[in-house]
Design an enzyme around this catalytic site. Structure first.
Site, PDB file in Angstrom:
ATOM      1  N   THR A 196      30.695  89.202  82.367  1.00  0.00           N
ATOM      2  CA  THR A 196      31.232  88.416  81.260  1.00  0.00           C
ATOM      3  C   THR A 196      31.371  89.313  80.042  1.00  0.00           C
ATOM      4  O   THR A 196      30.460  90.088  79.739  1.00  0.00           O
ATOM      5  CB  THR A 196      30.250  87.280  80.922  1.00  0.00           C
ATOM      6  OG1 THR A 196      30.244  86.376  82.009  1.00  0.00           O
ATOM      7  CG2 THR A 196      30.630  86.566  79.643  1.00  0.00           C
ATOM      8  N   ARG A 224      32.053  73.926  88.215  1.00  0.00           N
ATOM      9  CA  ARG A 224      30.865  74.483  87.556  1.00  0.00           C
ATOM     10  C   ARG A 224      31.268  75.206  86.252  1.00  0.00           C
ATOM     11  O   ARG A 224      32.216  75.969  86.211  1.00  0.00           O
ATOM     12  CB  ARG A 224      30.168  75.450  88.505  1.00  0.00           C
ATOM     13  CG  ARG A 224      28.920  76.114  87.938  1.00  0.00           C
ATOM     14  CD  ARG A 224      29.203  77.466  87.334  1.00  0.00           C
ATOM     15  NE  ARG A 224      27.980  78.172  86.942  1.00  0.00           N
ATOM     16  CZ  ARG A 224      27.965  79.260  86.199  1.00  0.00           C
ATOM     17  NH1 ARG A 224      29.085  79.781  85.759  1.00  0.00           N
ATOM     18  NH2 ARG A 224      26.836  79.855  85.873  1.00  0.00           N
ATOM     19  N   VAL A 225      30.513  74.950  85.213  1.00  0.00           N
ATOM     20  CA  VAL A 225      30.733  75.631  83.942  1.00  0.00           C
ATOM     21  C   VAL A 225      29.428  76.330  83.563  1.00  0.00           C
ATOM     22  O   VAL A 225      28.356  75.723  83.654  1.00  0.00           O
ATOM     23  CB  VAL A 225      31.142  74.625  82.840  1.00  0.00           C
ATOM     24  CG1 VAL A 225      31.203  75.304  81.478  1.00  0.00           C
ATOM     25  CG2 VAL A 225      32.486  73.981  83.187  1.00  0.00           C
ATOM     26  N   GLY A 226      29.538  77.569  83.149  1.00  0.00           N
ATOM     27  CA  GLY A 226      28.340  78.319  82.758  1.00  0.00           C
ATOM     28  C   GLY A 226      28.102  78.276  81.260  1.00  0.00           C
ATOM     29  O   GLY A 226      28.563  77.371  80.559  1.00  0.00           O
ATOM     30  N   ASP A 227      27.388  79.260  80.781  1.00  0.00           N
ATOM     31  CA  ASP A 227      27.010  79.302  79.365  1.00  0.00           C
ATOM     32  C   ASP A 227      28.092  79.853  78.453  1.00  0.00           C
ATOM     33  O   ASP A 227      28.099  79.579  77.253  1.00  0.00           O
ATOM     34  CB  ASP A 227      25.794  80.227  79.215  1.00  0.00           C
ATOM     35  CG  ASP A 227      26.128  81.652  79.657  1.00  0.00           C
ATOM     36  OD1 ASP A 227      26.639  81.816  80.784  1.00  0.00           O
ATOM     37  OD2 ASP A 227      25.900  82.598  78.888  1.00  0.00           O
ATOM     38  N   THR A 247      25.240  87.509  78.667  1.00  0.00           N
ATOM     39  CA  THR A 247      25.820  87.680  79.987  1.00  0.00           C
ATOM     40  C   THR A 247      24.704  87.408  80.999  1.00  0.00           C
ATOM     41  O   THR A 247      23.527  87.485  80.666  1.00  0.00           O
ATOM     42  CB  THR A 247      26.415  89.099  80.173  1.00  0.00           C
ATOM     43  OG1 THR A 247      27.004  89.190  81.473  1.00  0.00           O
ATOM     44  CG2 THR A 247      25.377  90.181  80.026  1.00  0.00           C
ATOM     45  N   GLY A 250      24.217  81.953  83.844  1.00  0.00           N
ATOM     46  CA  GLY A 250      24.530  80.995  82.792  1.00  0.00           C
ATOM     47  C   GLY A 250      23.585  79.814  82.735  1.00  0.00           C
ATOM     48  O   GLY A 250      23.244  79.337  81.648  1.00  0.00           O
TER      49      GLY A 250
END
Ligand code: SD4
Length: 337
Positions: A196, A224-227, A247, A250
């Site tokens: 990232t 799915r969604v990360g940070d 990075t 997440g």
């Protein structure tokens, strides 16, 4: 050690078993600048601005951002144009075009941007748009909202003049097809490879902005969604204090709202380095399985002092400061191997 070595040493999880080969193959030797010794906070006592700092070994991105700053443009322009370099690079399989897909073969991207006024814009799970960071900026500047997801985000991008395109390159498709043979989701995770791109910049006026862009965890579940695009987790800026970006895994960054935490710790008087270390320790304390994943943070304060810290060895970051574009190896928590 170079990123290539880091990747080779990485035991990839069930979420991305076959990624190692693909990522190793795609690592671009020409981009490998010298990684200096582990660095603690750069403490100069006097402001060292303008400056740029970014996660991983991304000298082309930091160079671009630096040029934008030298041209007298804002930190916001610098971070947007800086991370766009990586979004457009098909050899970077963690960001933008060429990003590795989810387990169903969809390349879905998350990105956010934050400016000196504390305004924020983000897109999550957007498909077919090469530069999600620019869509995030448009969300911030042209809509009454801060976060658009999925089809709505894509629709908005198209209406704003972005051209949809296929983001799944042959190399990423091949890696996904190889992964599908086993399709293991069992989290036997060691240190995942994360690329990232989080970037922070301070312009000639001393104002800070940040950007963060990713294709997220490879072979993640659809949706799915990360940070990375979530304010306070993947990125946070407070122009009075500084900024931080993340990075790594997440889910762990989200649980500890890492970037916000770092900025608040700096507000309380900690250096960027001390703040990054405490944020990593918070993750470690909360996650008994911290040996199985990586989290890395970078931060900068108003004076341009930087910090970086991670759980496991071989997270590195790039700074453009004092006319020098330099890659550094971050100090790390887990020294007892
Ligand atoms: C995420 N933090 O989506 C990102 C992963 C990452 O390179 O760093 N990927 O969880």
């Amino acid at each position: 050690m170079k990123r290539r070595k880091f990747i080779q040493n990485t035991i990839l999880s069930g979420l991305g078993l076959s990624v190692a080969t693909a990522l190793t193959a795609c690592a671009d030797e020409t981009k490998m600048t010298t990684i200096t010794d582990e660095t603690k906070a750069v403490s100069t006592g006097k402001p060292v601005i303008p400056m740029v700092i970014a996660t991983w070994n991304v000298p082309n991105a930091t160079k671009k951002a630096w040029e934008v700053l030298q041209a007298g443009k804002s930190a916001l322009d610098a971070v947007e144009q800086g991370v766009m370099v990586e979004e457009a690079d098909v050899n970077n399989q963690s960001v933008g075009k060429g990003g590795l897909p989810d387990r169903d073969g969809n390349v879905t991207l998350d990105a956010c941007i934050m400016n000196k006024e504390g305004n924020y814009g983000a897109v999550v799970c957007i498909e077919n748009i090469k530069h999600p960071i620019s869509v995030a900026r448009k969300v911030m500047e042209d809509t009454p909202h801060v976060l658009l997801a999925g089809n709505g985000a894509k629709q908005f991008a198209i209406e704003s003049g972005f051209t949809p395109e296929n983001l799944l390159t042959e190399a990423s498709k091949k890696a996904w097809e190889e992964w599908k043979v086993k399709s293991e989701y069992k989290p036997v995770i060691n240190v995942e490879n994360h690329d990232t791109i989080g970037m922070l910049a301070i312009d000639k006026n001393g104002d800070i902005s940040g950007a963060c862009t990713t294709s997220g965890l490879s072979y993640k579940m659809q949706g799915r969604v990360g940070d990375s695009a979530i304010i306070g987790s993947g990125l946070f800026i407070d122009n009075e204090i500084g900024g931080a970006t993340a990075t790594g895994m997440g889910e762990e960054v989200l649980k500890t709202v890492g970037s916000f935490l770092i900025v608040e710790l700096m507000r309380q008087g900690k250096s960027p380095q001390e703040a990054c270390e405490e944020a990593v320790q918070r993750v470690v304390k909360k996650s008994p399985n911290y040996k199985d994943f990586q989290v890395g943070y970078i931060a900068v304060n108003k004076q341009g002092e930087t910090g970086a810290y991670c759980i496991h060895e071989w997270f590195n970051y790039t700074t453009y400061q004092n006319d020098e574009n330099k890659n550094h190896k971050a100090d790390y928590y887990d020294k007892k191997k």
